[in-house]
Design a protein around this motif. Sequence first.
Motif, PDB file in Angstrom:
ATOM      1  N   THR A 139      68.371  23.669  82.044  1.00  0.00           N
ATOM      2  CA  THR A 139      69.700  23.109  81.779  1.00  0.00           C
ATOM      3  C   THR A 139      69.875  21.775  82.486  1.00  0.00           C
ATOM      4  N   VAL A 140      69.441  21.678  83.737  1.00  0.00           N
ATOM      5  CA  VAL A 140      69.561  20.433  84.500  1.00  0.00           C
ATOM      6  C   VAL A 140      68.772  19.316  83.814  1.00  0.00           C
ATOM      7  N   LYS A 141      67.557  19.591  83.400  1.00  0.00           N
ATOM      8  CA  LYS A 141      66.727  18.576  82.730  1.00  0.00           C
ATOM      9  C   LYS A 141      67.387  18.094  81.450  1.00  0.00           C
ATOM     10  N   HIS A 142      67.785  19.027  80.576  1.00  0.00           N
ATOM     11  CA  HIS A 142      68.406  18.645  79.300  1.00  0.00           C
ATOM     12  C   HIS A 142      69.743  17.944  79.514  1.00  0.00           C
ATOM     13  N   THR A 143      70.528  18.426  80.471  1.00  0.00           N
ATOM     14  CA  THR A 143      71.826  17.823  80.739  1.00  0.00           C
ATOM     15  C   THR A 143      71.662  16.395  81.232  1.00  0.00           C
ATOM     16  N   THR A 144      70.718  16.156  82.133  1.00  0.00           N
ATOM     17  CA  THR A 144      70.466  14.802  82.636  1.00  0.00           C
ATOM     18  C   THR A 144      70.078  13.868  81.500  1.00  0.00           C
ATOM     19  N   ASP A 145      69.118  14.287  80.677  1.00  0.00           N
ATOM     20  CA  ASP A 145      68.676  13.458  79.547  1.00  0.00           C
ATOM     21  C   ASP A 145      69.836  13.157  78.608  1.00  0.00           C
ATOM     22  N   ASN A 146      70.604  14.194  78.256  1.00  0.00           N
ATOM     23  CA  ASN A 146      71.745  14.014  77.356  1.00  0.00           C
ATOM     24  C   ASN A 146      72.783  13.072  77.948  1.00  0.00           C
ATOM     25  N   LEU A 147      73.131  13.308  79.190  1.00  0.00           N
ATOM     26  CA  LEU A 147      74.181  12.537  79.845  1.00  0.00           C
ATOM     27  C   LEU A 147      73.834  11.054  79.917  1.00  0.00           C
ATOM     28  N   ILE A 148      72.642  10.731  80.365  1.00  0.00           N
ATOM     29  CA  ILE A 148      72.234   9.329  80.511  1.00  0.00           C
ATOM     30  C   ILE A 148      72.221   8.633  79.144  1.00  0.00           C
ATOM     31  N   ARG A 149      71.680   9.295  78.143  1.00  0.00           N
ATOM     32  CA  ARG A 149      71.621   8.710  76.789  1.00  0.00           C
ATOM     33  C   ARG A 149      73.025   8.528  76.212  1.00  0.00           C
ATOM     34  N   GLN A 150      73.859   9.540  76.318  1.00  0.00           N
ATOM     35  CA  GLN A 150      75.185   9.478  75.708  1.00  0.00           C
ATOM     36  C   GLN A 150      76.111   8.487  76.405  1.00  0.00           C
ATOM     37  N   ILE A 151      76.025   8.389  77.707  1.00  0.00           N
ATOM     38  CA  ILE A 151      76.846   7.402  78.420  1.00  0.00           C
ATOM     39  C   ILE A 151      76.423   5.992  78.022  1.00  0.00           C
ATOM     40  N   ALA A 152      75.123   5.742  77.932  1.00  0.00           N
ATOM     41  CA  ALA A 152      74.645   4.410  77.523  1.00  0.00           C
ATOM     42  C   ALA A 152      75.143   4.064  76.115  1.00  0.00           C
ATOM     43  N   GLU A 153      75.091   5.030  75.191  1.00  0.00           N
ATOM     44  CA  GLU A 153      75.605   4.805  73.827  1.00  0.00           C
ATOM     45  C   GLU A 153      77.106   4.526  73.857  1.00  0.00           C
ATOM     46  N   PHE A 154      77.841   5.300  74.642  1.00  0.00           N
ATOM     47  CA  PHE A 154      79.284   5.114  74.787  1.00  0.00           C
ATOM     48  C   PHE A 154      79.576   3.717  75.335  1.00  0.00           C
ATOM     49  N   HIS A 155      78.832   3.295  76.353  1.00  0.00           N
ATOM     50  CA  HIS A 155      79.020   1.988  76.978  1.00  0.00           C
ATOM     51  C   HIS A 155      78.777   0.852  75.982  1.00  0.00           C
ATOM     52  N   ARG A 156      77.786   1.032  75.114  1.00  0.00           N
ATOM     53  CA  ARG A 156      77.480   0.005  74.107  1.00  0.00           C
ATOM     54  C   ARG A 156      78.496  -0.008  72.968  1.00  0.00           C
TER      55      ARG A 156
END
Length: 155
Positions: free
Chosen positions: A131-148
């Motif tokens: 869960t930690v691995k998948h959550t980290t990957d998801n979070l970093i990707r989704q925040i970057a998309e949101f920021h863009r």
Amino acid sequence: MTEVKIVADCAASAESAFQYVNDYRNLPHFLHGIESFTPVGDQIEGLGASFDGHIKLGPASLRSRVEVNRWEKDFAIGIRSIKGFEIDSTFLFHPKGDDLCTIDAIVDYRVPGGLAGRALGKTIEPFVKITVKHTTDNLIRQIAEFHRGGDRNSR
């Protein structure tokens, strides 16, 4: 308590990262295994906001009511369980520039005592790591998309 800590750089400002994580509707998108996360009452952010959550970690189905116990705009969001599965979690957002920040996510959880608690702990431990691995990957990707700007118009 068992502590899980994630420290990751993200291609977004600390303000964007905070804004994304602060919106409870985003939690099911980035938190791996979450079944539901719903507000209790009208308050949906800031100190005192409460939510009912349900997460599946392998065969275990865990429920908790959490309350925001730390909220510092663009810097920190903390929650603590007030009922159910014991969890204490904090997200910290450290600015490193207009398009870069470091996110610290610290999650402490406690299983009940006794034989049943130890069995639950051994059952969910490998799933917590996944869960930690998948959550980290998801979070970093989704925040970057949101920021863009890729996710701002869908809300």
